[in-house]
Design a protein around this motif. Structure first.
Motif: not given
Length: 337
Positions: A174-175, A186-188, A288-290, A295-296
């Motif tokens: 998100e953003r 682009d990845n966790l 794919t994980q939102a 979270y941040l």
């Protein structure tokens, strides 16, 4: 033989090309770790470090020995990034890969491989201490040591090999990561490498009254180190340092397997790749994980704390290796008792 070894490194490295490159803490995080460590060196340790890097004399020339380009190094801090160059000299040393049923890490043996970050730390610490070695070899070891200590404090570097520490968990972010101009992850794994620090610790530097857009690219890491050191009392520092590498890995692993990290899902006695896949069979099946702004906000303080601990612990190891009379951390002028 060397050609096949290099080919092996390239194949390993290519896995990270798909995943946005798995560099623990990214450049800015690693530089902050090493800058904080440098500020905590004793005078004898700093003098030996400066001698090794030929400070004021144009730097030290180090042969790449067929594995890296021949280079002249003038800065320990920038040298901390050397282990993320491609082809990697010690690709597997960046991680502690464990079984998905692992609950705790209580030993410094490498669970699933002949080498890992435990072995890398021990090897390079001894090489830095060994004054009989050529200066160039000790410089290489110093740069490696600085990098490995950063790695072991990044939670997803104490993780599972089949998804390369979250590198094969795609994300829908998100953003952005604060107001950083760096590329979006682009990845966790990359979220933990860079995005959490950009959204938290480095974002706070950008919001300081004295922040200037004209600062050089890496000045933000020096200002972050200012804050980390200012907020660490001397008494607390002495409780954090040591040579308990397994305990450091366990601190990271606690975050790795926490449900809200969104890295793995506890099914029975194993932390599975997903609710439907115990392990990742291949990158084609990557989920794919939102990742939300919440979270941040919830995790950026963890990333900052891990960077702080890494810097203080690296300083302790460097002092032990470079200063024969060192036993315990010294108080910095800006530290509270």
């Amino acid at each position: 033989m060397r050609r096949f070894l290099i080919l092996g490194f390239l194949i390993f490295a290519s896995m990270f090309a798909w995943s946005g490159t798995a560099l623990a803490w990214g450049k800015f995080g690693h530089l902050t770790v090493c800058e904080l460590a440098y500020r905590k060196l004793t005078d004898p340790a700093k003098a030996e470090l400066n001698r090794l890097f030929r400070k004021g004399k144009g730097g030290i020339f180090v042969e790449g020995k067929g594995e890296l380009p021949d280079r002249t190094y003038t800065s320990f801090n920038r040298g901390c990034l050397e282990e993320d160059e491609l082809p990697r000299r010690n690709a597997i040393d960046h991680y502690v890969n464990v079984d998905r049923k692992t609950k705790t890490i209580d030993a410094t043996t490498c669970p699933l491989a002949d080498t890992c970050v435990f072995a890398a730390i021990a090897r390079d610490f001894e090489n830095v201490k060994n004054r009989a070695l050529p200066d160039a070899d000790r410089v290489f070891a110093l740069m490696g040591l600085g990098h490995w200590i950063g790695d072991i404090h990044q939670p997803l570097h104490v993780s599972f090999a089949d998804d390369i520490g979250g590198g094969w968990i795609k994300i829908d972010l998100e953003r952005k990561c604060g107001t950083s101009r760096e590329s979006k992850p682009d990845n966790l794994h990359a979220v933990w490498d860079k995005c959490l620090l950009d959204a938290g610790m480095f974002e706070r530097v950008r919001k300081r009254d004295d922040f200037k857009k004209t600062w050089s690219r890496f000045t933000i890491t020096y200002r972050a180190a200012d804050t980390l050191l200012w907020n660490t009392s001397w008494a607390e520092e002495k409780t954090l340092v040591g040579q308990d590498y397994d305990k450091w890995a366990q601190e990271s692993y606690v975050y790795t397997i926490k449900p809200d990290t969104l890295y793995c899902t506890m099914i029975g006695d194993a932390c599975a790749y997903s609710a439907t896949m115990p392990k990742l069979p291949g990158k084609e099946q990557a989920r794919t994980q939102a990742i939300s702004q919440q979270y941040l906000a919830d995790h950026e303080a963890i990333a900052q704390e891990q960077v702080r601990r890494a810097g203080l612990r690296l300083a302790h190891l460097m002092n032990l290796a470079l200063d024969p009379d060192y036993t315990t951390p010294i108080k910095s002028e800006v530290q509270k008792p």
